[in-house]
Write a protein that holds these residues in place. Structure first.
Motif, short mmCIF file in Angstrom:
data_model
loop_
_atom_site.label_atom_id
_atom_site.label_comp_id
_atom_site.label_asym_id
_atom_site.label_seq_id
_atom_site.Cartn_x
_atom_site.Cartn_y
_atom_site.Cartn_z
N THR A 29 0.83 -1.19 0.00
CA THR A 29 0.00 0.00 0.00
C THR A 29 0.87 1.25 0.00
O THR A 29 1.85 1.33 0.73
N LYS A 30 0.49 2.21 -0.83
CA LYS A 30 1.18 3.49 -0.88
C LYS A 30 0.85 4.26 0.40
O LYS A 30 -0.30 4.36 0.79
N MET A 31 1.87 4.81 1.04
CA MET A 31 1.64 5.62 2.23
C MET A 31 0.97 6.93 1.84
O MET A 31 1.29 7.53 0.81
N ALA A 32 0.05 7.36 2.67
CA ALA A 32 -0.60 8.65 2.48
C ALA A 32 0.42 9.76 2.70
O ALA A 32 1.46 9.57 3.36
N ASN A 33 0.13 10.92 2.16
CA ASN A 33 0.95 12.10 2.38
C ASN A 33 0.73 12.55 3.83
O ASN A 33 -0.38 12.89 4.22
N LEU A 34 1.78 12.54 4.64
CA LEU A 34 1.69 12.93 6.04
C LEU A 34 1.94 14.41 6.19
O LEU A 34 2.89 14.96 5.62
N MET A 35 1.07 15.07 6.94
CA MET A 35 1.19 16.50 7.18
C MET A 35 1.07 16.74 8.68
O MET A 35 0.36 16.02 9.37
N PHE A 36 1.76 17.76 9.15
CA PHE A 36 1.74 18.10 10.57
C PHE A 36 1.37 19.57 10.67
O PHE A 36 1.93 20.42 9.97
N TRP A 37 0.40 19.88 11.54
CA TRP A 37 -0.10 21.24 11.65
C TRP A 37 -0.39 21.56 13.11
O TRP A 37 -0.76 20.67 13.88
N GLN A 38 -0.21 22.82 13.46
CA GLN A 38 -0.59 23.28 14.80
C GLN A 38 -1.16 24.69 14.71
O GLN A 38 -0.94 25.39 13.72
N VAL A 39 -1.91 25.07 15.75
CA VAL A 39 -2.48 26.40 15.79
C VAL A 39 -1.36 27.42 15.62
O VAL A 39 -0.30 27.31 16.24
N GLY A 40 -1.57 28.37 14.75
CA GLY A 40 -0.56 29.38 14.45
C GLY A 40 0.14 29.13 13.14
O GLY A 40 0.72 30.05 12.57
N ASP A 41 0.11 27.89 12.65
CA ASP A 41 0.70 27.60 11.34
C ASP A 41 -0.19 28.18 10.24
O ASP A 41 -1.38 28.42 10.44
N VAL B 166 -2.72 16.96 13.79
CA VAL B 166 -2.88 18.26 14.44
C VAL B 166 -2.27 18.16 15.83
O VAL B 166 -2.60 17.24 16.60
N SER B 167 -1.39 19.07 16.14
CA SER B 167 -0.73 19.06 17.44
C SER B 167 -1.73 19.47 18.52
O SER B 167 -2.27 20.57 18.49
N PHE B 168 -2.02 18.54 19.44
CA PHE B 168 -2.91 18.88 20.55
C PHE B 168 -2.04 19.46 21.64
O PHE B 168 -1.35 18.76 22.36
N ASN B 169 -2.09 20.79 21.74
CA ASN B 169 -1.27 21.50 22.71
C ASN B 169 -2.13 22.56 23.40
O ASN B 169 -3.34 22.64 23.18
N GLU B 170 -1.50 23.39 24.19
CA GLU B 170 -2.22 24.43 24.94
C GLU B 170 -2.94 25.41 24.00
O GLU B 170 -4.05 25.85 24.28
N HIS B 171 -2.32 25.72 22.87
CA HIS B 171 -2.95 26.64 21.92
C HIS B 171 -4.24 26.05 21.35
O HIS B 171 -5.24 26.76 21.22
N LEU B 172 -4.23 24.78 21.02
CA LEU B 172 -5.44 24.14 20.50
C LEU B 172 -6.50 24.05 21.61
O LEU B 172 -7.67 24.30 21.37
#
Length: 113
Positions: free
Chosen positions: A6-18, A101-107
């Motif tokens: 299986t082809k891997m999906a495109n992985l993306m990383f995002w957080q509030v402020g990006d 999505v980064s689950f952090n204090e901003h989120l």
């Protein structure tokens, strides 16, 4: 033994402020998807069907770390599947993108609006 190619999906990383993520519009299943059990598979399949029906990109939006880990930092981690394994399992469901999505204090402080 047969190998899954299986082809891997495109992985993306995002957080509030990006910056907002670029690309084509998505039909996305949103959740933690720890373990990628049958219920998770049905939710992701529904997003993929909506994507195919409407000319959108099939995707998954998930959280890293799991919100429970954020709120209960003194508890031991409880993962059914580590992130790399979860990405592999979700990719097997034919999604094109997996957005962590980064689950952090901003989120946590983000209101519903």
């Amino acid at each position: 033994m047969e190998k899954n190619h299986t082809k891997m999906a495109n992985l993306m990383f995002w957080q509030v402020g990006d910056a907002p993520l670029d690309g084509a519009p998505l039909a996305a299943a949103i959740g933690n998807f720890d373990g990628v059990h049958r219920g998770h598979q049905k939710v992701v399949a529904a997003a993929c069907e909506a994507a195919n029906r409407n000319g959108l990109v099939p995707a998954v939006i998930t959280f890293d770390p799991h919100p429970r880990e954020f709120f209960r930092q003194d508890d031991a981690p409880f993962h059914l599947a580590e992130r790399v394994e979860k990405d592999r399992l979700l990719s097997n469901l034919k999604v094109d993108r997996i957005i962590h999505v980064s689950f952090n204090e901003h989120l946590r402080r983000t209101d519903a609006k």
